[in-house]
Design a protein around this motif. Structure first.
Motif, PDB file in Angstrom:
ATOM      1  N   PHE A 154       6.555  -1.420   1.436  1.00  0.00           N
ATOM      2  CA  PHE A 154       5.663  -0.268   1.540  1.00  0.00           C
ATOM      3  C   PHE A 154       4.383  -0.517   0.744  1.00  0.00           C
ATOM      4  CE2 PHE A 154       9.851   1.600   2.316  1.00  0.00           C
ATOM      5  CZ  PHE A 154       9.601   2.459   3.380  1.00  0.00           C
ATOM      6  N   ARG A 199       2.558  -4.691  10.039  1.00  0.00           N
ATOM      7  CA  ARG A 199       1.411  -3.810  10.219  1.00  0.00           C
ATOM      8  C   ARG A 199       0.346  -4.570  11.004  1.00  0.00           C
ATOM      9  NH1 ARG A 199      -0.561   1.301  10.749  1.00  0.00           N
ATOM     10  NH2 ARG A 199      -2.632   1.501   9.846  1.00  0.00           N
ATOM     11  N   GLN A 211      -2.421   3.453   4.607  1.00  0.00           N
ATOM     12  CA  GLN A 211      -2.385   4.636   3.739  1.00  0.00           C
ATOM     13  C   GLN A 211      -1.254   4.471   2.720  1.00  0.00           C
ATOM     14  OE1 GLN A 211      -4.745   6.928   4.186  1.00  0.00           O
ATOM     15  NE2 GLN A 211      -5.486   5.752   5.957  1.00  0.00           N
ATOM     16  N   PRO A 212      -1.335   5.189   1.593  1.00  0.00           N
ATOM     17  CA  PRO A 212      -0.245   5.116   0.612  1.00  0.00           C
ATOM     18  C   PRO A 212       1.083   5.504   1.269  1.00  0.00           C
ATOM     19  CG  PRO A 212      -2.090   6.401  -0.246  1.00  0.00           C
ATOM     20  CD  PRO A 212      -2.390   6.129   1.199  1.00  0.00           C
ATOM     21  N   GLY A 213       2.120   4.680   1.067  1.00  0.00           N
ATOM     22  CA  GLY A 213       3.438   4.981   1.629  1.00  0.00           C
ATOM     23  C   GLY A 213       3.697   4.348   2.981  1.00  0.00           C
ATOM     24  N   ASP A 214       2.691   3.701   3.575  1.00  0.00           N
ATOM     25  CA  ASP A 214       2.908   3.058   4.879  1.00  0.00           C
ATOM     26  C   ASP A 214       3.770   1.812   4.732  1.00  0.00           C
ATOM     27  OD1 ASP A 214       1.306   4.851   6.185  1.00  0.00           O
ATOM     28  OD2 ASP A 214      -0.378   3.482   6.482  1.00  0.00           O
ATOM     29  N   PRO A 215       4.774   1.629   5.615  1.00  0.00           N
ATOM     30  CA  PRO A 215       5.441   0.327   5.682  1.00  0.00           C
ATOM     31  C   PRO A 215       4.463  -0.699   6.261  1.00  0.00           C
ATOM     32  CG  PRO A 215       6.708   2.027   6.836  1.00  0.00           C
ATOM     33  CD  PRO A 215       5.356   2.599   6.550  1.00  0.00           C
ATOM     34  N   PRO A 242       1.963   0.797  -1.819  1.00  0.00           N
ATOM     35  CA  PRO A 242       2.007   1.882  -2.805  1.00  0.00           C
ATOM     36  C   PRO A 242       0.697   2.663  -2.878  1.00  0.00           C
ATOM     37  CG  PRO A 242       1.768  -0.238  -3.897  1.00  0.00           C
ATOM     38  CD  PRO A 242       1.897  -0.529  -2.435  1.00  0.00           C
ATOM     39  N   GLU A 243      -0.377   2.032  -2.396  1.00  0.00           N
ATOM     40  CA  GLU A 243      -1.695   2.681  -2.409  1.00  0.00           C
ATOM     41  C   GLU A 243      -2.351   2.420  -1.069  1.00  0.00           C
ATOM     42  OE1 GLU A 243      -4.246   1.969  -5.887  1.00  0.00           O
ATOM     43  OE2 GLU A 243      -2.652   0.665  -6.622  1.00  0.00           O
ATOM     44  N   TYR A 295      12.225  -3.058   3.850  1.00  0.00           N
ATOM     45  CA  TYR A 295      10.848  -2.650   4.145  1.00  0.00           C
ATOM     46  C   TYR A 295       9.960  -3.025   2.962  1.00  0.00           C
ATOM     47  CZ  TYR A 295      12.379   0.518   7.948  1.00  0.00           C
ATOM     48  OH  TYR A 295      12.889   1.053   9.093  1.00  0.00           O
TER      49      TYR A 295
END
Ligand SMILES: [Zn+2]
Length: 330
Positions: free
Chosen positions: A261, A312, A318-322, A263-264, A259
């Motif tokens: 991700f 995506r 958003q922060p943390g979204d794959p 980070p921000e 994955y």
């Protein structure tokens, strides 16, 4: 656990084609005895296995909903040996809203199994499906896609199973579905899903990811419609062999290292198109920060090599979204 308060207007033991509803109690301010009607179609004839096909688990995933609506109108009982149960808009409130989560209780339906007859709407319906419908079934397939937020290369998706015989049956059904990819996963949170509930009851079961982006891509629609009928051929409910033009590529997503991700929070600008072959360490894309024109974009890189299986779809993350998921050959 106590009995379900849900009732069906169809008779699961009857032959022929029945179109009706699951009646799910839903108390409202203006009607304590209100019910929500979840459409169900049952087609049965002769003798044979029972196949449960479901869509609208998430309301913004249209590929399966449309395929099962078409199948529900066109499946001829005279051609069926066994029983087909179709729920084209399983999590009905979310399907009507075109949303992943329920407008009634905010729940993700695929995180509510095996359900609770005293819970909110999603738990009550999940409990009925688990305790009443699944015990009728030999085969089950739940049609998903990336919904609004993600776009995914069309795939039949199963779990890695400890039982080798069930694993073979699962892979055989996935290959028969005939999507470009047959994918096996160890999910981070598989426990509360319909797929896990079906597996726990010894049913040959699959999930799927058949596109997404909150739209009905004609190529993905064709794969889904053909695949739904292919499952019926594979089960022996319809005569003849599944129509699989190209043998599916068997793939997996081995770990979270596959994955990428964010980070921000920001706007994700992808480097590659869905389905591209990508290399570990290569740029996956850039995160841009619209609130600060002076800040340079943040480059994200792939942690693994393989096929860009899931991307995506919506720009804002958003922060943390794959933002990317890579699949690799099994
Ligand atoms: Zn889904």
């Amino acid at each position: 656990m106590s009995a379900s308060p849900v009732t069906a207007t169809v008779d699961f033991s009857a032959k022929g084609r029945q179109s009706g509803h699951l009646r799910v109690p839903q108390s409202r301010d203006d009607h304590g005895w209100g019910t929500i009607l979840v459409p169900i179609v049952v087609v049965a004839n002769g003798s044979g296995p029972t196949v449960l096909l479901t869509a609208g688990n998430h309301g913004d995933e249209y590929e399966g909903q449309v395929a099962l609506l078409d199948l529900a109108r066109t499946l001829d009982p005279a051609q069926v040996q066994g029983r087909v149960i179709l729920l084209p808009a399983m999590h009905f409130p979310a399907a009507m809203a075109g949303k992943r989560l329920s407008p009634l209780d905010g729940r993700d339906f695929n995180r509510c199994f095996p359900g609770d007859p005293r819970g909110t709407f999603a738990f009550v319906l999940a409990h009925y499906i688990d305790s009443v419908l699944l015990p009728l079934c030999d085969f089950q397939m739940d049609l998903h896609s990336g919904g609004t937020g993600m776009d995914i290369v069309p795939s039949a998706v199963g779990h890695f199973l400890d039982d080798a015989a069930m694993q073979e049956k699962t892979l055989a059904m996935a290959d028969a579905f005939g999507a470009p990819i047959t994918l096996l996963l160890r999910e981070v949170n598989a426990g509360p899903t319909l797929l896990a509930a079906a597996e726990a009851r010894g049913i040959v079961a699959l999930s799927s990811e058949l596109g997404g982006g909150g739209r009905l891509n004609p190529v993905n629609h064709a794969i889904t419609a053909r695949g739904a009928r292919n499952v019926l051929h594979h089960a022996g409910v319809l005569a003849g062999k599944p129509d699989v033009p190209t043998a599916p590529r068997r793939m997996t997503v081995p770990s979270l290292a596959y994955y990428v991700f964010a980070p921000e929070g920001g706007i994700f600008h992808a480097a590659d198109a869905l389905g591209a072959t990508v290399q570990a360490g290569a740029p996956a894309g850039r995160l841009l920060f619209i609130e600060n024109p002076d800040r340079p974009p943040l480059e994200l890189t792939y942690g693994a090599s393989g096929l860009l299986w899931c991307a995506r779809h919506v720009g804002r993350v958003q922060p943390g979204d794959p933002v990317c998921v890579i699949a690799t050959d099994m």
